[in-house]
Design an enzyme around this catalytic site. Structure first.
Site, PDB file in Angstrom:
ATOM      1  N   SER A 189      -3.237   2.686  -8.619  1.00  0.00           N
ATOM      2  CA  SER A 189      -4.628   2.867  -9.002  1.00  0.00           C
ATOM      3  C   SER A 189      -5.512   2.235  -7.927  1.00  0.00           C
ATOM      4  CB  SER A 189      -4.872   2.242 -10.380  1.00  0.00           C
ATOM      5  OG  SER A 189      -6.220   2.417 -10.767  1.00  0.00           O
ATOM      6  N   SER A 190      -6.571   1.597  -8.319  1.00  0.00           N
ATOM      7  CA  SER A 190      -7.508   0.989  -7.373  1.00  0.00           C
ATOM      8  C   SER A 190      -8.486   0.117  -8.142  1.00  0.00           C
ATOM      9  CB  SER A 190      -8.280   2.069  -6.609  1.00  0.00           C
ATOM     10  OG  SER A 190      -9.359   1.515  -5.880  1.00  0.00           O
ATOM     11  N   TYR A 229     -13.904   9.544  -7.286  1.00  0.00           N
ATOM     12  CA  TYR A 229     -12.677   8.792  -6.979  1.00  0.00           C
ATOM     13  C   TYR A 229     -12.433   7.694  -8.014  1.00  0.00           C
ATOM     14  CZ  TYR A 229      -9.325   5.877  -4.482  1.00  0.00           C
ATOM     15  OH  TYR A 229      -8.211   5.140  -4.141  1.00  0.00           O
ATOM     16  N   LYS A 250      -9.090   7.239 -10.691  1.00  0.00           N
ATOM     17  CA  LYS A 250      -8.232   6.066 -10.807  1.00  0.00           C
ATOM     18  C   LYS A 250      -8.266   5.477 -12.218  1.00  0.00           C
ATOM     19  CE  LYS A 250      -6.389   6.151  -6.799  1.00  0.00           C
ATOM     20  NZ  LYS A 250      -4.948   6.483  -6.679  1.00  0.00           N
TER      21      LYS A 250
END
Length: 285
Positions: free
Chosen positions: A155-156, A169, A173
């Site tokens: 993920s982020s 974006y 995630k």
């Protein structure tokens, strides 16, 4: 006493495995004995993938193959699994098992809200969200049945910190983390499923972001406990850039280390979690 590597005999599929974080993950898992299937997308990555495959074989004595497949194409994820099956099935029994899956492949384009297009939305969600889901659907019949399987999604910190320009974006995630929790429940008798959430990492993807975005990241980096630059330890280029950037980025091998931990037997009591892999830029909970 025998020196048995902890992942000896296991098979790992790593998407986006030709460079950056994906390549670092492949090196780490291979060093522990896992055979690797490296997914990559573009023709320009073919040579890089071939070189990495050779490196893994020669350095770690494991079996590795590269598979070109577009994770944004509905047929791409199944192609990875089918190719792995053709390469790693037992020659007599036909038995085939996938022990580890690392969902690393992703795309990103930062755009202000007014400039987001349907095409851009569909591109990022197709690769980052639909691709992992289709890969899991193709892989489920081949996962272990004793909870020994390991699935890790990349993920982020973007999923929860609301960075400018990441309407799409960041959403992809967040979706990945949501799927991670659902799969942890649905596949509990097959595998653990966890996510890691990198922040800025010294890779082509982050280096390709705009100077404006990197300056937007500066106050976040400045307060991250482990992103303080270390003179004499960190590369000089990062030490010199730290006053401008707020600190140093993560290194791909640091993310790979957390992923490998989650792929180990010792992580068998951890599932449905987002594990901090960002130097404290975003504490997990």
């Amino acid at each position: 006493m025998t020196n048995v590597r902890p992942l000896e005999g296991k098979l790992a599929i790593i998407t986006g495995g030709s460079r950056g974080i994906g390549a670092a993950i492949a090196r780490n898992l291979a060093s522990k004995g896992a055979s690797c299937v490296l997914g990559y997308t573009s023709d320009k990555s073919a040579q890089t993938t071939d070189q990495l495959v050779s490196e893994l074989k020669e350095t770690h004595g494991i079996t590795a193959v590269g598979v070109q497949a577009d994770m944004g194409n509905p047929n791409g994820p199944a192609h990875i699994v089918n190719t792995a099956k053709s390469q790693f099935s037992h020659p007599r029994s036909g038995k085939f098992r996938i022990d580890i899956i690392v969902h690393n492949a992703a795309v990103s384009q930062n755009l202000p809200l007014e400039e987001v297009t349907i095409e851009n939305f569909n591109w990022q969600y197709s690769v980052n969200v639909l691709g992992p889901m289709l890969l899991m659907q193709a892989a489920v019949p081949h996962l272990p049945t004793d909870r020994s399987g390991r699935v890790v999604t990349v993920s982020s910190v973007s999923s929860s910190l609301g960075f400018k320009g990441q309407t799409v974006y960041g959403g992809t995630k967040a979706a990945v983390e949501s799927m991670t929790r659902t799969w942890a429940r649905e596949l509990a008798e097959r595998c653990t499923v966890n996510a890691v959430n990198p922040g800025p990492v010294a890779t082509d993807m982050y280096n390709g972001t705009s100077t404006e975005f990197q300056q937007h990241m500066r106050p976040f980096i400045r307060t991250a406990p482990l992103m303080k630059e270390r003179e004499g330890i960190d590369p000089e280029e990062f030490v010199q850039a730290a006053p401008r950037d707020g600190g140093r980025p993560g290194y791909d091998h640091e993310i790979a280390g957390v992923v490998a931990m989650l792929c180990s037997e010792d992580a068998g009591w951890c599932t449905g979690s987002v594990v901090c892999s960002n130097g404290g830029l975003k504490f997990s909970y």
